[in-house]
Design a protein around this motif. Structure first.
Motif, PDB file in Angstrom:
ATOM      1  N   GLN A 227       0.836  -1.192   0.000  1.00 53.14           N
ATOM      2  CA  GLN A 227       0.000   0.000   0.000  1.00 53.14           C
ATOM      3  C   GLN A 227       0.871   1.243   0.000  1.00 53.14           C
ATOM      4  O   GLN A 227       2.000   1.229   0.486  1.00 53.14           O
ATOM      5  CB  GLN A 227      -0.953   0.014   1.194  1.00 53.14           C
ATOM      6  N   LEU A 228       0.329   2.303  -0.579  1.00 49.25           N
ATOM      7  CA  LEU A 228       1.061   3.556  -0.700  1.00 49.25           C
ATOM      8  C   LEU A 228       0.289   4.658   0.014  1.00 49.25           C
ATOM      9  O   LEU A 228      -0.874   4.916  -0.293  1.00 49.25           O
ATOM     10  CB  LEU A 228       1.249   3.934  -2.174  1.00 49.25           C
ATOM     11  N   LYS A 229       0.961   5.293   0.978  1.00 45.78           N
ATOM     12  CA  LYS A 229       0.396   6.460   1.644  1.00 45.78           C
ATOM     13  C   LYS A 229       0.922   7.715   0.952  1.00 45.78           C
ATOM     14  O   LYS A 229       2.129   7.881   0.787  1.00 45.78           O
ATOM     15  CB  LYS A 229       0.790   6.491   3.122  1.00 45.78           C
ATOM     16  N   ILE A 230       0.019   8.578   0.568  1.00 52.69           N
ATOM     17  CA  ILE A 230       0.379   9.868  -0.016  1.00 52.69           C
ATOM     18  C   ILE A 230       0.029  10.937   1.012  1.00 52.69           C
ATOM     19  O   ILE A 230      -1.144  11.135   1.339  1.00 52.69           O
ATOM     20  CB  ILE A 230      -0.369  10.120  -1.334  1.00 52.69           C
ATOM     21  N   ILE A 231       1.048  11.589   1.547  1.00 53.80           N
ATOM     22  CA  ILE A 231       0.850  12.579   2.608  1.00 53.80           C
ATOM     23  C   ILE A 231       1.260  13.947   2.075  1.00 53.80           C
ATOM     24  O   ILE A 231       2.436  14.188   1.791  1.00 53.80           O
ATOM     25  CB  ILE A 231       1.677  12.235   3.866  1.00 53.80           C
ATOM     26  N   ARG A 232       0.290  14.811   1.927  1.00 55.26           N
ATOM     27  CA  ARG A 232       0.560  16.183   1.487  1.00 55.26           C
ATOM     28  C   ARG A 232       0.671  17.068   2.726  1.00 55.26           C
ATOM     29  O   ARG A 232      -0.293  17.193   3.478  1.00 55.26           O
ATOM     30  CB  ARG A 232      -0.550  16.676   0.550  1.00 55.26           C
ATOM     31  N   ARG A 233       1.839  17.679   2.897  1.00 57.66           N
ATOM     32  CA  ARG A 233       2.107  18.425   4.120  1.00 57.66           C
ATOM     33  C   ARG A 233       1.467  19.809   4.078  1.00 57.66           C
ATOM     34  O   ARG A 233       2.159  20.826   3.984  1.00 57.66           O
ATOM     35  CB  ARG A 233       3.617  18.532   4.328  1.00 57.66           C
ATOM     36  N   ALA A 234       0.149  19.844   4.172  1.00 55.90           N
ATOM     37  CA  ALA A 234      -0.578  21.118   4.170  1.00 55.90           C
ATOM     38  C   ALA A 234      -0.237  21.954   5.396  1.00 55.90           C
ATOM     39  O   ALA A 234      -0.380  23.167   5.387  1.00 55.90           O
ATOM     40  CB  ALA A 234      -2.078  20.865   4.108  1.00 55.90           C
ATOM     41  N   SER A 235       0.242  21.287   6.460  1.00 53.24           N
ATOM     42  CA  SER A 235       0.586  22.005   7.694  1.00 53.24           C
ATOM     43  C   SER A 235       1.779  22.928   7.499  1.00 53.24           C
ATOM     44  O   SER A 235       2.007  23.832   8.306  1.00 53.24           O
ATOM     45  CB  SER A 235       0.881  21.004   8.816  1.00 53.24           C
ATOM     46  N   LEU A 236       2.563  22.713   6.429  1.00 52.01           N
ATOM     47  CA  LEU A 236       3.705  23.580   6.165  1.00 52.01           C
ATOM     48  C   LEU A 236       3.306  24.858   5.439  1.00 52.01           C
ATOM     49  O   LEU A 236       4.102  25.796   5.347  1.00 52.01           O
ATOM     50  CB  LEU A 236       4.751  22.834   5.327  1.00 52.01           C
ATOM     51  N   GLN A 237       2.083  24.873   4.899  1.00 49.37           N
ATOM     52  CA  GLN A 237       1.623  26.021   4.146  1.00 49.37           C
ATOM     53  C   GLN A 237       1.042  27.083   5.084  1.00 49.37           C
ATOM     54  O   GLN A 237       0.652  26.792   6.210  1.00 49.37           O
ATOM     55  CB  GLN A 237       0.563  25.583   3.126  1.00 49.37           C
ATOM     56  N   GLY A 239      -1.398  29.179   7.083  1.00 47.31           N
ATOM     57  CA  GLY A 239      -2.734  28.824   7.553  1.00 47.31           C
ATOM     58  C   GLY A 239      -2.748  27.590   8.420  1.00 47.31           C
ATOM     59  O   GLY A 239      -3.690  27.371   9.182  1.00 47.31           O
ATOM     60  N   GLY A 240      -1.700  26.759   8.312  1.00 42.68           N
ATOM     61  CA  GLY A 240      -1.565  25.599   9.184  1.00 42.68           C
ATOM     62  C   GLY A 240      -2.690  24.595   9.077  1.00 42.68           C
ATOM     63  O   GLY A 240      -3.205  24.125  10.089  1.00 42.68           O
ATOM     64  N   GLN A 241      -3.085  24.244   7.852  1.00 50.00           N
ATOM     65  CA  GLN A 241      -4.136  23.252   7.667  1.00 50.00           C
ATOM     66  C   GLN A 241      -3.608  21.851   7.996  1.00 50.00           C
ATOM     67  O   GLN A 241      -2.415  21.587   7.905  1.00 50.00           O
ATOM     68  CB  GLN A 241      -4.642  23.288   6.218  1.00 50.00           C
ATOM     69  N   PRO A 242      -4.496  20.908   8.374  1.00 48.67           N
ATOM     70  CA  PRO A 242      -4.055  19.538   8.647  1.00 48.67           C
ATOM     71  C   PRO A 242      -3.485  18.877   7.390  1.00 48.67           C
ATOM     72  O   PRO A 242      -3.896  19.194   6.266  1.00 48.67           O
ATOM     73  CB  PRO A 242      -5.343  18.839   9.100  1.00 48.67           C
ATOM     74  N   ASP A 243      -2.541  17.979   7.583  1.00 48.48           N
ATOM     75  CA  ASP A 243      -1.988  17.236   6.454  1.00 48.48           C
ATOM     76  C   ASP A 243      -3.072  16.393   5.796  1.00 48.48           C
ATOM     77  O   ASP A 243      -4.012  15.927   6.449  1.00 48.48           O
ATOM     78  CB  ASP A 243      -0.848  16.322   6.919  1.00 48.48           C
ATOM     79  N   VAL A 244      -2.938  16.193   4.485  1.00 50.75           N
ATOM     80  CA  VAL A 244      -3.905  15.413   3.715  1.00 50.75           C
ATOM     81  C   VAL A 244      -3.318  14.027   3.456  1.00 50.75           C
ATOM     82  O   VAL A 244      -2.229  13.900   2.892  1.00 50.75           O
ATOM     83  CB  VAL A 244      -4.243  16.097   2.380  1.00 50.75           C
ATOM     84  N   LEU A 245      -4.038  12.982   3.881  1.00 50.84           N
ATOM     85  CA  LEU A 245      -3.573  11.604   3.746  1.00 50.84           C
ATOM     86  C   LEU A 245      -4.480  10.826   2.802  1.00 50.84           C
ATOM     87  O   LEU A 245      -5.708  10.821   2.961  1.00 50.84           O
ATOM     88  CB  LEU A 245      -3.540  10.917   5.112  1.00 50.84           C
ATOM     89  N   GLN A 246      -3.865  10.167   1.828  1.00 56.30           N
ATOM     90  CA  GLN A 246      -4.571   9.249   0.932  1.00 56.30           C
ATOM     91  C   GLN A 246      -3.855   7.904   0.972  1.00 56.30           C
ATOM     92  O   GLN A 246      -2.619   7.857   1.010  1.00 56.30           O
ATOM     93  CB  GLN A 246      -4.580   9.777  -0.502  1.00 56.30           C
TER      94      GLN A 246
END
Length: 269
Positions: A227-237, A239-246
């Motif tokens: 399985q592949l986890k794709i983690i987009r580090r939105a917390s670095l942008q 506004g500090g949004q939560p990271d997006v995990l797929q």
């Protein structure tokens, strides 16, 4: 490159992102297919690529790239690909053959092996000069590909030295040149290698995008390889949004990798 992975990442060779640091990691499986994907992706995008290959030989990467429709030999000949073969370079240092290169005024990239110190300035200088803009340079972007950073620990570098090297590369490539870095670092939560775990954990905190390949908890399956986890580090942008995990499962084929939602393998349905 793998078209389905491009779709999951919303990426295209015609419009590659700029200034990003992508971390590839694997646990209980081999995530090398991700390295081959990004290598062929950026070459197809017309980017200038510096590939620090510490794990395999040039012929190995070239054979896989040819299956994906890319010739690394041709890319080297036209100056698009700068390839550092770590296996051969290590032998040059151990047997003293690196002195010929240093007499020409260029420090050997892996000089730290014989010096017994964790000084990776020679490797950084190799990266910097390889991707430095030149007169008449028409490459639309610049990319540093590292496979894999854990090998530097095995060669005697400390985790702090490797992290410093990555930091300077990010400043030089991502910030100044608006290029991209893709680095593979192996290891998982169950690893007993504390230095490698420190390295991987620290890299995760500084990555814009994480692709994490994991073996199946249930063991081997011929129709689902992991399985592949794709983690987009939105917390670095801002506004500090939560990271997006797929999370997707995948199956590796001879010239392709297919992805599907968990439990939706064609063999299951």
């Amino acid at each position: 490159m793998f078209a389905e992975l491009n779709e999951l990442l919303n990426a295209s060779p015609q419009r590659p992102e700029k200034g990003t640091f992508t971390l590839l990691r694997d646990t209980r499986t081999d995530g090398s297919f991700l390295v081959h994907h990004f290598l062929s992706f950026y070459l197809r995008a017309g980017c200038k690529v510096c590939f620090v290959a510490l794990l395999q030989s040039f012929s190995h990467y070239n054979i896989v790239a040819q299956k994906l429709g890319v010739s690394l030999t041709a890319a080297k000949e036209r100056g698009q690909l700068v390839f550092l073969e770590g296996l051969g370079s290590c032998l040059d240092v151990l047997f003293g053959e690196e002195q010929q290169q240093e007499q020409a005024g260029q420090p050997h990239p892996l000089r730290f092996i014989s010096d017994g110190a964790s000084d990776l300035r020679g490797l950084f200088e190799f990266v910097r000069t390889s991707l430095a803009p030149a007169t008449g340079d028409a490459w639309p972007g610049r990319v540093l590909l590292l496979d894999d950073l854990g090998v530097l620990l095995s060669l005697g570098a400390s985790p702090v030295a490797v992290l410093d090297f990555v930091h300077y590369c990010r400043v030089a490539v991502c910030s100044r040149l608006q290029g991209n870095i893709v680095a593979l670092a192996r290891g998982g939560d169950d690893s007993e290698d504390e230095e490698n775990e420190l390295l991987v954990t620290s890299l995760c905190h500084h990555s814009d995008l994480i692709l994490w390949a994991e073996g199946l908890a249930t063991g081997f399956c011929k129709d689902v390889h992991g399985q592949l986890k794709i983690i987009r580090r939105a917390s670095l942008q801002p506004g500090g949004q939560p990271d997006v995990l797929q999370i997707y499962q995948y199956k590796i084929q001879d010239k392709n990798v297919t992805f599907f939602a968990r439990g939706l393998s064609a063999a299951v349905l």
